[in-house]
Motif scaffolding. Structure first.
Motif, PDB file in Angstrom:
ATOM      1  N   TYR A  95      11.817   1.787   4.434  1.00  0.00           N
ATOM      2  CA  TYR A  95      11.653   2.759   3.258  1.00  0.00           C
ATOM      3  C   TYR A  95      12.694   3.222   2.937  1.00  0.00           C
ATOM      4  CZ  TYR A  95       7.678   0.111   3.112  1.00  0.00           C
ATOM      5  OH  TYR A  95       6.447  -0.712   2.775  1.00  0.00           O
ATOM      6  N   SER A  96      13.850   2.569   2.297  1.00  0.00           N
ATOM      7  CA  SER A  96      15.277   4.225   1.604  1.00  0.00           C
ATOM      8  C   SER A  96      14.952   4.651   0.796  1.00  0.00           C
ATOM      9  CB  SER A  96      16.470   3.150   1.361  1.00  0.00           C
ATOM     10  OG  SER A  96      17.322   3.858   0.698  1.00  0.00           O
ATOM     11  N   PHE A  97      14.610   6.131  -0.246  1.00  0.00           N
ATOM     12  CA  PHE A  97      13.968   6.656  -0.895  1.00  0.00           C
ATOM     13  C   PHE A  97      14.342   7.833  -1.668  1.00  0.00           C
ATOM     14  CE2 PHE A  97      10.750   6.882   1.619  1.00  0.00           C
ATOM     15  CZ  PHE A  97      10.813   8.496   1.746  1.00  0.00           C
TER      16      PHE A  97
ATOM     17  N   VAL B 159       8.422  10.659  -3.785  1.00  0.00           N
ATOM     18  CA  VAL B 159       7.373  10.453  -1.522  1.00  0.00           C
ATOM     19  C   VAL B 159       6.135  10.240  -1.844  1.00  0.00           C
ATOM     20  CG1 VAL B 159       6.483  13.219  -1.350  1.00  0.00           C
ATOM     21  CG2 VAL B 159       7.070  12.216   0.422  1.00  0.00           C
ATOM     22  N   PHE B 160       5.229  10.663  -3.087  1.00  0.00           N
ATOM     23  CA  PHE B 160       4.210  10.521  -3.071  1.00  0.00           C
ATOM     24  C   PHE B 160       3.927   9.297  -3.677  1.00  0.00           C
ATOM     25  CE2 PHE B 160       3.736  15.485  -3.759  1.00  0.00           C
ATOM     26  CZ  PHE B 160       2.881  14.739  -2.505  1.00  0.00           C
ATOM     27  N   ARG B 161       4.894   8.285  -4.588  1.00  0.00           N
ATOM     28  CA  ARG B 161       4.995   7.266  -5.027  1.00  0.00           C
ATOM     29  C   ARG B 161       5.250   6.270  -4.034  1.00  0.00           C
ATOM     30  NH1 ARG B 161       7.891   9.692  -8.814  1.00  0.00           N
ATOM     31  NH2 ARG B 161       6.827   9.744 -10.561  1.00  0.00           N
ATOM     32  N   VAL B 162       6.273   6.779  -3.236  1.00  0.00           N
ATOM     33  CA  VAL B 162       6.362   5.672  -1.465  1.00  0.00           C
ATOM     34  C   VAL B 162       5.445   5.884  -0.716  1.00  0.00           C
ATOM     35  CG1 VAL B 162       7.660   5.954  -0.099  1.00  0.00           C
ATOM     36  CG2 VAL B 162       9.179   6.710  -1.900  1.00  0.00           C
ATOM     37  N   GLN B 163       4.076   7.007  -0.853  1.00  0.00           N
ATOM     38  CA  GLN B 163       2.998   7.032   0.174  1.00  0.00           C
ATOM     39  C   GLN B 163       2.303   5.625  -0.450  1.00  0.00           C
ATOM     40  OE1 GLN B 163       2.931   8.557   2.633  1.00  0.00           O
ATOM     41  NE2 GLN B 163       1.286   6.626   3.555  1.00  0.00           N
ATOM     42  N   LEU B 164       2.180   5.468  -1.807  1.00  0.00           N
ATOM     43  CA  LEU B 164       1.534   4.968  -2.505  1.00  0.00           C
ATOM     44  C   LEU B 164       1.631   2.974  -1.897  1.00  0.00           C
ATOM     45  CD1 LEU B 164       0.985   5.587  -6.156  1.00  0.00           C
ATOM     46  CD2 LEU B 164      -0.780   5.692  -4.344  1.00  0.00           C
TER      47      LEU B 164
END
Length: 160
Positions: free
Chosen positions: A8-10, A16-21
């Motif tokens: 995952y690239s972000f 980071v919180f959206r990615v954790q979802l």
């Protein structure tokens, strides 16, 4: 079928919180996010250290999924990750995550397509003319991503 290994690239600070979802969807094996302390250690090593960390973490991944928030397209290391993956022959796709609710600051504005700023050597075509960037339903972004993530990844892999 075995779970795909996904990179995952972000943009860490913003998303980071959206990615954790998305990581919690559980359908795929993703690289665990580096902790802020580990990332500071990597960054202290300079550009060569950061590139080595990215290169090592990309090595055995099936696909790179760029999770696009409001400022992702402007991030130097996201651009590097996309270029490195593409040049290594890895499938790449994007998913806009601006409509996922971050517990800290809710949703955000939609960012630019990170594949628009990268061109293919030789043809000069934008990478966005080949790489798909999905924009999940605004009213139910999480479910749209959860229901389609595996399919989108498989499509990226088969088209590459």
């Amino acid at each position: 079928m075995a779970k795909r290994q996904i990179f995952y690239s972000f943009h860490y600070d913003n998303d980071v919180f959206r990615v954790q979802l998305i990581r919690n969807i559980g359908a795929l094996e993703g690289n665990e996010p580096v902790s802020p302390n580990e990332w500071e250690t990597v960054k202290r090593g300079g550009e060569a250290s950061i590139k080595k960390w990215i290169d090592d973490n990309l090595k055995y991944k099936s696909c790179v999924v760029v999770l696009v928030g409001s400022d992702t397209a402007n991030r130097k290391w996201v651009k590097y990750e996309i270029e490195k993956a593409w040049n290594d022959g890895k499938p790449v796709l994007g998913i806009y995550i601006h409509n996922l609710k971050c517990p800290r600051n809710g949703t955000c504005s939609q960012g630019a397509n990170p594949f628009d700023s990268l061109t293919l050597s030789g043809s000069g075509k934008k990478l966005s003319s080949i790489v798909k960037c999905y924009n999940p339903a605004a009213n139910n972004a999480y479910s749209d991503i959860a229901n389609n993530l595996e399919k989108w990844i498989e499509e990226a892999i088969s088209s590459r």
